[in-house]
Write an enzyme that holds these catalytic residues in place. Structure first.
Site, PDB file in Angstrom:
ATOM      1  N   LYS A 142       0.828  -1.214   0.000  1.00 28.94           N
ATOM      2  CA  LYS A 142       0.000   0.000   0.000  1.00 28.94           C
ATOM      3  C   LYS A 142       0.856   1.255   0.000  1.00 28.94           C
ATOM      4  O   LYS A 142       0.557   2.221  -0.691  1.00 28.94           O
ATOM      5  CB  LYS A 142      -0.938   0.011   1.225  1.00 28.94           C
ATOM      6  CG  LYS A 142      -2.194  -0.811   1.038  1.00 28.94           C
ATOM      7  CD  LYS A 142      -3.345   0.056   0.530  1.00 28.94           C
ATOM      8  CE  LYS A 142      -4.321  -0.677  -0.353  1.00 28.94           C
ATOM      9  NZ  LYS A 142      -5.351  -1.433   0.189  1.00 28.94           N
ATOM     10  N   LYS A 191     -12.373  -3.351 -12.972  1.00 27.65           N
ATOM     11  CA  LYS A 191     -13.097  -3.601 -11.735  1.00 27.65           C
ATOM     12  C   LYS A 191     -13.787  -2.312 -11.261  1.00 27.65           C
ATOM     13  O   LYS A 191     -13.195  -1.234 -11.347  1.00 27.65           O
ATOM     14  CB  LYS A 191     -12.077  -4.054 -10.684  1.00 27.65           C
ATOM     15  CG  LYS A 191     -12.629  -4.316  -9.319  1.00 27.65           C
ATOM     16  CD  LYS A 191     -11.465  -4.696  -8.403  1.00 27.65           C
ATOM     17  CE  LYS A 191     -11.921  -5.063  -7.064  1.00 27.65           C
ATOM     18  NZ  LYS A 191     -12.017  -4.418  -5.945  1.00 27.65           N
ATOM     19  N   LYS A 229     -14.086   3.121  -6.781  1.00 27.76           N
ATOM     20  CA  LYS A 229     -14.182   4.562  -6.665  1.00 27.76           C
ATOM     21  C   LYS A 229     -12.948   5.236  -7.239  1.00 27.76           C
ATOM     22  O   LYS A 229     -13.034   6.275  -7.880  1.00 27.76           O
ATOM     23  CB  LYS A 229     -14.348   4.917  -5.188  1.00 27.76           C
ATOM     24  CG  LYS A 229     -14.712   6.351  -4.950  1.00 27.76           C
ATOM     25  CD  LYS A 229     -14.428   6.755  -3.526  1.00 27.76           C
ATOM     26  CE  LYS A 229     -13.764   8.115  -3.508  1.00 27.76           C
ATOM     27  NZ  LYS A 229     -12.846   8.296  -2.399  1.00 27.76           N
TER      28      LYS A 229
END
Ligand code: TRP
Ligand code: SF4
Length: 323
Positions: free
Chosen positions: A112, A193, A196
């Site tokens: 991440k 996919k 947002k």
């Protein structure tokens, strides 16, 4: 009834992908378990701390979406994570016994940090994200935690922390089981996919017209240029939607009409939009019946119930660690 806990981060409005994945599963589970569902506002601060200006509204929107989706406050306890301070208190205590290498090893951690380059995630809070998640789960002594596959490392860590605590002090925490939700991946409007961050979503709060309008913009079989060209439903995201929202018989018809060019993409998309709208009808009805003050009332009552349960565990924990 066994206890079940799950959380969701308030990162913008809920979309059809979230709804089909996690949220419909929550709605199903709320009648099988004593369910605690919370909006993980503290967790979202780990990544948006530099600009939390949207957080307040996102939390309320998400609560509204969850209630519209069918989370029933008579059954499930629905609340904001930060309204139950015992999560944070247990987090501090668990952080004392969590070895640093356990956290540095969590696969999502370094990934991440590399992936989200535009934010500085080199913080104590971000490293401790899974410890807070462990506290969320253990404070309710949950038996089951429904999550997506990506969350498995966090659950494994939760079990390790529980074992370590039980071993160091006394057995207070049961080891939670996981309940992997196998998401049927919903493509977004661009065929990737639905997410947002790609800006390719259909919001759960979309009106009938919004759904039709958004479906019109959706990618189709790129090889089908003219109305008379035969199409290939297997490579078309619109067809993926038919498979999810339409009946098996209708899907077979759509597929064969697409291959023979008997149906055009415009009509095919409208047919699909109609199916989605039909399924959203009960969601819209529930939404129309709830006001924002009522949402806040429900969340306050949820937090109150959650605090009472959490206080019992926290009392045991404080005793065990000598506070
Ligand atoms: N980390 C979870 C996610 O991103 C959200 C979450 C926070 C959670 N606390 C939790 C999920 C506790 C289950 C249980 O999806
Ligand atoms: Fe896709 Fe439907 Fe067009 Fe076929 S007819 S390419 S399934 S939108």
């Amino acid at each position: 009834m066994q206890r079940l806990v799950s959380g969701i981060q308030p990162t913008g409005k809920m979309h059809l992908g979230n709804w089909l994945g996690a949220v419909q599963n929550w709605v199903r589970l709320q009648s099988e378990y004593e369910a605690f569902f919370f909006i993980a506002d503290l967790h979202s601060l780990t990544t948006i701390y530099q600009d939390p200006s949207q957080l307040r509204q996102s939390k309320i929107d998400l609560a509204m979406d969850l209630l519209a989706a069918g989370i029933d406050p008579e059954r499930a306890c629905l609340f904001f994570q930060s309204d139950v301070p015992a999560h944070s208190e247990l987090h501090v205590i668990l952080s004392m016994i969590t070895p640093l290498p356990w956290l540095e090893r969590v696969p999502t951690y370094k990934d991440k940090i590399d992936e989200i380059r535009e934010k500085d995630l080199n913080t104590y809070g971000f490293l401790g994200y899974p410890v807070l998640q462990a506290a969320d789960i253990l404070i309710y002594k949950a038996a089951a935690v429904p999550v997506g596959r990506d969350q498995l490392p966090h659950l494994e860590l939760t079990r390790e922390i529980a074992r370590r605590f039980n071993h160091l002090y006394r057995p207070i925490f049961p080891e939670p089981g996981d309940q992997i939700t196998e998401f049927q991946m919903l493509p977004g409007l661009d065929g990737r996919k639905m997410s947002k961050s790609y800006g390719n979503t259909i919001p759960l709060s979309a009106s009938v017209d919004d759904v039709s309008r958004l479906m019109k913009t959706m990618l189709t079989d790129p090889a089908r240029v003219r109305r008379t060209d035969p199409g290939n439903p297997d490579v078309c995201p619109v067809y993926a939607y038919h498979r999810i929202f339409n009946t098996t018989e209708r899907c077979a018809e759509v597929a064969s009409d697409c291959r023979s060019a008997a149906i055009g993409c415009v009509a095919c998309k409208q047919d699909c939009a109609d199916r989605i709208n039909a399924q959203l009808e009960p969601v819209r009805e529930r939404r129309a019946g709830i006001t924002e003050p009522r949402v806040m009332e429900i969340l306050d009552a949820g937090a109150k119930r959650a605090r009472a349960v959490a206080a019992v565990t926290l009392g045991e924990v404080r005793g065990a660690v000598g506070l």
